[in-house]
Design a protein around this motif. Sequence first.
Motif, PDB file in Angstrom:
ATOM      1  N   ILE A 166       0.833  -1.206   0.000  1.00  0.00           N
ATOM      2  CA  ILE A 166       0.000   0.000   0.000  1.00  0.00           C
ATOM      3  C   ILE A 166       0.866   1.254   0.000  1.00  0.00           C
ATOM      4  O   ILE A 166       0.563   2.244  -0.662  1.00  0.00           O
ATOM      5  CB  ILE A 166      -0.956  -0.022   1.208  1.00  0.00           C
ATOM      6  CG1 ILE A 166      -2.021  -1.117   1.010  1.00  0.00           C
ATOM      7  CG2 ILE A 166      -1.621   1.333   1.415  1.00  0.00           C
ATOM      8  CD1 ILE A 166      -2.892  -1.348   2.226  1.00  0.00           C
ATOM      9  N   LEU A 167       1.972   1.201   0.749  1.00  0.00           N
ATOM     10  CA  LEU A 167       2.869   2.346   0.807  1.00  0.00           C
ATOM     11  C   LEU A 167       3.586   2.584  -0.523  1.00  0.00           C
ATOM     12  O   LEU A 167       3.645   3.715  -1.014  1.00  0.00           O
ATOM     13  CB  LEU A 167       3.904   2.150   1.915  1.00  0.00           C
ATOM     14  CG  LEU A 167       4.948   3.255   2.087  1.00  0.00           C
ATOM     15  CD1 LEU A 167       4.281   4.563   2.512  1.00  0.00           C
ATOM     16  CD2 LEU A 167       5.995   2.851   3.117  1.00  0.00           C
ATOM     17  N   ALA A 168       4.119   1.511  -1.117  1.00  0.00           N
ATOM     18  CA  ALA A 168       4.888   1.643  -2.365  1.00  0.00           C
ATOM     19  C   ALA A 168       3.996   1.704  -3.592  1.00  0.00           C
ATOM     20  O   ALA A 168       4.451   2.111  -4.665  1.00  0.00           O
ATOM     21  CB  ALA A 168       5.867   0.475  -2.484  1.00  0.00           C
ATOM     22  N   ARG A 169       2.758   1.242  -3.450  1.00  0.00           N
ATOM     23  CA  ARG A 169       1.794   1.204  -4.548  1.00  0.00           C
ATOM     24  C   ARG A 169       2.251   0.292  -5.685  1.00  0.00           C
ATOM     25  O   ARG A 169       1.886   0.473  -6.846  1.00  0.00           O
ATOM     26  CB  ARG A 169       1.512   2.619  -5.078  1.00  0.00           C
ATOM     27  CG  ARG A 169       0.765   3.518  -4.110  1.00  0.00           C
ATOM     28  CD  ARG A 169      -0.679   3.071  -3.928  1.00  0.00           C
ATOM     29  NE  ARG A 169      -1.418   3.186  -5.167  1.00  0.00           N
ATOM     30  CZ  ARG A 169      -1.983   4.318  -5.607  1.00  0.00           C
ATOM     31  NH1 ARG A 169      -1.893   5.422  -4.863  1.00  0.00           N
ATOM     32  NH2 ARG A 169      -2.644   4.343  -6.736  1.00  0.00           N
ATOM     33  N   ASN A 170       3.079  -0.701  -5.352  1.00  0.00           N
ATOM     34  CA  ASN A 170       3.423  -1.736  -6.322  1.00  0.00           C
ATOM     35  C   ASN A 170       3.661  -3.042  -5.569  1.00  0.00           C
ATOM     36  O   ASN A 170       3.614  -3.083  -4.337  1.00  0.00           O
ATOM     37  CB  ASN A 170       4.643  -1.354  -7.164  1.00  0.00           C
ATOM     38  CG  ASN A 170       5.899  -1.179  -6.330  1.00  0.00           C
ATOM     39  OD1 ASN A 170       6.269  -2.033  -5.529  1.00  0.00           O
ATOM     40  ND2 ASN A 170       6.569  -0.035  -6.504  1.00  0.00           N
ATOM     41  N   ARG A 171       3.912  -4.107  -6.319  1.00  0.00           N
ATOM     42  CA  ARG A 171       4.026  -5.433  -5.720  1.00  0.00           C
ATOM     43  C   ARG A 171       5.463  -5.902  -5.538  1.00  0.00           C
ATOM     44  O   ARG A 171       5.742  -6.710  -4.646  1.00  0.00           O
ATOM     45  CB  ARG A 171       3.245  -6.445  -6.578  1.00  0.00           C
ATOM     46  CG  ARG A 171       1.741  -6.208  -6.524  1.00  0.00           C
ATOM     47  CD  ARG A 171       1.000  -6.991  -7.599  1.00  0.00           C
ATOM     48  NE  ARG A 171      -0.432  -6.888  -7.389  1.00  0.00           N
ATOM     49  CZ  ARG A 171      -1.180  -7.817  -6.804  1.00  0.00           C
ATOM     50  NH1 ARG A 171      -0.611  -8.932  -6.381  1.00  0.00           N
ATOM     51  NH2 ARG A 171      -2.464  -7.644  -6.633  1.00  0.00           N
ATOM     52  N   TRP A 172       6.365  -5.429  -6.377  1.00  0.00           N
ATOM     53  CA  TRP A 172       7.729  -5.946  -6.315  1.00  0.00           C
ATOM     54  C   TRP A 172       8.500  -5.432  -5.097  1.00  0.00           C
ATOM     55  O   TRP A 172       9.358  -6.141  -4.566  1.00  0.00           O
ATOM     56  CB  TRP A 172       8.492  -5.642  -7.609  1.00  0.00           C
ATOM     57  CG  TRP A 172       8.806  -4.190  -7.844  1.00  0.00           C
ATOM     58  CD1 TRP A 172       8.060  -3.295  -8.554  1.00  0.00           C
ATOM     59  CD2 TRP A 172       9.959  -3.472  -7.384  1.00  0.00           C
ATOM     60  NE1 TRP A 172       8.654  -2.061  -8.561  1.00  0.00           N
ATOM     61  CE2 TRP A 172       9.834  -2.148  -7.859  1.00  0.00           C
ATOM     62  CE3 TRP A 172      11.075  -3.815  -6.629  1.00  0.00           C
ATOM     63  CZ2 TRP A 172      10.786  -1.162  -7.580  1.00  0.00           C
ATOM     64  CZ3 TRP A 172      12.032  -2.840  -6.352  1.00  0.00           C
ATOM     65  CH2 TRP A 172      11.879  -1.532  -6.832  1.00  0.00           C
ATOM     66  N   VAL A 173       8.211  -4.221  -4.647  1.00  0.00           N
ATOM     67  CA  VAL A 173       8.907  -3.694  -3.468  1.00  0.00           C
ATOM     68  C   VAL A 173       8.617  -4.539  -2.230  1.00  0.00           C
ATOM     69  O   VAL A 173       9.547  -4.964  -1.531  1.00  0.00           O
ATOM     70  CB  VAL A 173       8.561  -2.204  -3.231  1.00  0.00           C
ATOM     71  CG1 VAL A 173       9.009  -1.774  -1.831  1.00  0.00           C
ATOM     72  CG2 VAL A 173       9.227  -1.335  -4.284  1.00  0.00           C
ATOM     73  N   ILE A 177      11.555  -6.732  -0.275  1.00  0.00           N
ATOM     74  CA  ILE A 177      11.889  -6.375   1.109  1.00  0.00           C
ATOM     75  C   ILE A 177      11.528  -7.494   2.080  1.00  0.00           C
ATOM     76  O   ILE A 177      12.337  -7.881   2.932  1.00  0.00           O
ATOM     77  CB  ILE A 177      11.196  -5.063   1.507  1.00  0.00           C
ATOM     78  CG1 ILE A 177      11.794  -3.888   0.718  1.00  0.00           C
ATOM     79  CG2 ILE A 177      11.352  -4.818   3.016  1.00  0.00           C
ATOM     80  CD1 ILE A 177      11.146  -2.553   1.009  1.00  0.00           C
ATOM     81  N   THR A 178      10.321  -8.030   1.965  1.00  0.00           N
ATOM     82  CA  THR A 178       9.914  -9.068   2.917  1.00  0.00           C
ATOM     83  C   THR A 178      10.722 -10.346   2.732  1.00  0.00           C
ATOM     84  O   THR A 178      11.054 -11.019   3.715  1.00  0.00           O
ATOM     85  CB  THR A 178       8.418  -9.392   2.796  1.00  0.00           C
ATOM     86  OG1 THR A 178       8.122  -9.839   1.452  1.00  0.00           O
ATOM     87  CG2 THR A 178       7.560  -8.184   3.120  1.00  0.00           C
ATOM     88  N   SER A 179      11.069 -10.686   1.495  1.00  0.00           N
ATOM     89  CA  SER A 179      11.850 -11.899   1.247  1.00  0.00           C
ATOM     90  C   SER A 179      13.259 -11.759   1.803  1.00  0.00           C
ATOM     91  O   SER A 179      13.810 -12.696   2.402  1.00  0.00           O
ATOM     92  CB  SER A 179      11.911 -12.193  -0.249  1.00  0.00           C
ATOM     93  OG  SER A 179      10.614 -12.357  -0.788  1.00  0.00           O
ATOM     94  N   THR A 180      13.850 -10.583   1.610  1.00  0.00           N
ATOM     95  CA  THR A 180      15.203 -10.349   2.117  1.00  0.00           C
ATOM     96  C   THR A 180      15.223 -10.329   3.641  1.00  0.00           C
ATOM     97  O   THR A 180      16.091 -10.948   4.276  1.00  0.00           O
ATOM     98  CB  THR A 180      15.756  -9.021   1.574  1.00  0.00           C
ATOM     99  OG1 THR A 180      15.728  -9.047   0.134  1.00  0.00           O
ATOM    100  CG2 THR A 180      17.186  -8.806   2.036  1.00  0.00           C
ATOM    101  N   LEU A 181      14.255  -9.639   4.237  1.00  0.00           N
ATOM    102  CA  LEU A 181      14.189  -9.597   5.702  1.00  0.00           C
ATOM    103  C   LEU A 181      13.928 -10.982   6.290  1.00  0.00           C
ATOM    104  O   LEU A 181      14.461 -11.321   7.348  1.00  0.00           O
ATOM    105  CB  LEU A 181      13.109  -8.620   6.161  1.00  0.00           C
ATOM    106  CG  LEU A 181      13.412  -7.131   5.994  1.00  0.00           C
ATOM    107  CD1 LEU A 181      12.211  -6.291   6.411  1.00  0.00           C
ATOM    108  CD2 LEU A 181      14.645  -6.739   6.819  1.00  0.00           C
ATOM    109  N   PHE A 182      13.124 -11.773   5.605  1.00  0.00           N
ATOM    110  CA  PHE A 182      12.862 -13.137   6.057  1.00  0.00           C
ATOM    111  C   PHE A 182      14.160 -13.931   6.110  1.00  0.00           C
ATOM    112  O   PHE A 182      14.415 -14.677   7.068  1.00  0.00           O
ATOM    113  CB  PHE A 182      11.862 -13.823   5.135  1.00  0.00           C
ATOM    114  CG  PHE A 182      11.598 -15.256   5.482  1.00  0.00           C
ATOM    115  CD1 PHE A 182      10.775 -15.589   6.543  1.00  0.00           C
ATOM    116  CD2 PHE A 182      12.177 -16.283   4.745  1.00  0.00           C
ATOM    117  CE1 PHE A 182      10.536 -16.917   6.874  1.00  0.00           C
ATOM    118  CE2 PHE A 182      11.943 -17.618   5.062  1.00  0.00           C
ATOM    119  CZ  PHE A 182      11.122 -17.934   6.124  1.00  0.00           C
ATOM    120  N   GLY A 183      14.997 -13.775   5.089  1.00  0.00           N
ATOM    121  CA  GLY A 183      16.281 -14.467   5.094  1.00  0.00           C
ATOM    122  C   GLY A 183      17.195 -13.962   6.181  1.00  0.00           C
ATOM    123  O   GLY A 183      17.826 -14.746   6.905  1.00  0.00           O
TER     124      GLY A 183
END
Length: 308
Positions: A166-173, A177-183
Amino acid sequence: MYIEQGYRGNLGLWKYFVIPLLFIGLIVINYISVIYSPVSTEDLMAQMIADWGTHFVFVLVVGPLAFGLLFVLGWTRLVHPQSIRSLTTSRHKVDWGRIGFAFLVWGGLTAALTFIDVWLNPDDFQWNFVWQEFIKLAILALLLIPMQTSFEEYLFRGHMMQGLGILARNRWVPLVITSTLFGLMHLGNPEVEKLGYGVLVFYIGTGFFLGIITLMDEGLELALGFHAANNLITALLVTADWTAFQTDSIYKDISQPVLNWELLIPVFVIYPILLWVFARKYGWSDWKGKLFGRVLSKEEAEAVLSEE
């Protein structure tokens, strides 16, 4: 429309970042304590198990994350406020069949690959099965691991995915971010200390896989089932002295831990095959739009949601 489900709450973007920032802070503190500790994580775990036993240490490791699920769901329900269903899926109700399918597919594959590994490399494994202790482990694991994995999914692929989208208004951000933080969340794990930072390729790659199936399927169900199967089956089948889960499992891996190409097989071979299986079963399309497209504005989303 999964990310846009976040509009169903009383939107205030600050509400999306309180829990993630607290959790990231805990990860940083844990990592700093690990790298500056005079005792290795492996030795510390061994001492704790010697003093308190495997079951108590298992609860100590998994319990806080398991009960973190209640905090995330409570925050969503009471502070946003947003329904748990809309945090879980864009469908009219949670699809338990999807959760079960992902659990059975990955759980079955994990078990099969484990037994094949034991058969091909018998000297690397030690029979560790003690009936009474295994039953205790199974009860604790069945109670706590689905909560632990669900906490991570609702936090990263749910709460953070919706807020960042919702903040970035796109899906790739939010995906990146969530995938990297998960790792990076696994930096404090003994596996990283033992194998080196290269093991993060597996953790971050798994994060991307879970993020992709969430965005493509417009819901958390597949990720919830996959993650629960991964941790539960692993905890029950194999343990080692240098892993985060040290349990009274069926086998104990006594091989010398080495970071090698086999670690990349799930990320670059098995996960793409699973994406194909899920895509065929659930009729996924428009990969570019769902992974890289824009997120609708609140007005656009409400117009679409009102028609459902």
